[in-house]
Design a protein around this motif. Structure first.
Motif, short mmCIF file in Angstrom:
data_model
loop_
_atom_site.label_atom_id
_atom_site.label_comp_id
_atom_site.label_asym_id
_atom_site.label_seq_id
_atom_site.Cartn_x
_atom_site.Cartn_y
_atom_site.Cartn_z
N SER A 138 0.83 -1.21 0.00
CA SER A 138 0.00 0.00 0.00
C SER A 138 0.86 1.25 0.00
N ARG A 139 1.89 1.27 0.84
CA ARG A 139 2.78 2.44 0.92
C ARG A 139 3.53 2.64 -0.39
N ASN A 142 2.66 1.93 -3.35
CA ASN A 142 1.80 2.28 -4.48
C ASN A 142 0.70 3.27 -4.10
N LEU A 143 0.98 4.11 -3.11
CA LEU A 143 -0.02 5.04 -2.60
C LEU A 143 -0.59 5.96 -3.67
N ARG A 144 0.25 6.53 -4.51
CA ARG A 144 -0.24 7.45 -5.54
C ARG A 144 -1.17 6.76 -6.53
N ALA A 145 -0.84 5.55 -6.92
CA ALA A 145 -1.69 4.80 -7.85
C ALA A 145 -3.02 4.45 -7.20
N GLU A 177 -4.52 6.14 -4.70
CA GLU A 177 -5.29 7.37 -4.58
C GLU A 177 -5.82 7.85 -5.92
N SER A 178 -5.14 7.51 -7.00
CA SER A 178 -5.59 7.88 -8.34
C SER A 178 -6.65 6.92 -8.86
N TRP A 232 -0.23 -0.92 -11.64
CA TRP A 232 0.91 -0.69 -10.77
C TRP A 232 1.49 -1.99 -10.34
#
Length: 66
Positions: A50-51, A53-56, A58-59, A66
């Protein structure tokens, strides 16, 4: 007023849950893991995935991206 319980999602305390990204297993659904619903299927991701790939997440990109 009646109090109704919310049904527990798949992967309750007596079942093991696996990270859909790295395969890490956990007993029950850890509260710090991320749950994503993609094409009507629940996917769980461990803290590390999770950390990373956080941006993916949240997008709202599907995990296949990802």
């Amino acid at each position: 007023m009646d109090q109704q319980q919310t049904p527990h999602p798949a992967g309750t305390d007596d079942e093991s849950v696996m990270c859909s990204r790295c395969g890490k297993a956990a007993q029950g659904t850890p509260p710090t893991w991320t749950c994503s619903v993609e094409n009507h299927v629940r996917h769980y991701f461990c803290d590390d995935c999770s950390r990373a790939n956080l941006r993916a997440i949240e997008s709202r990109l599907d995990s296949a991206w990802w």
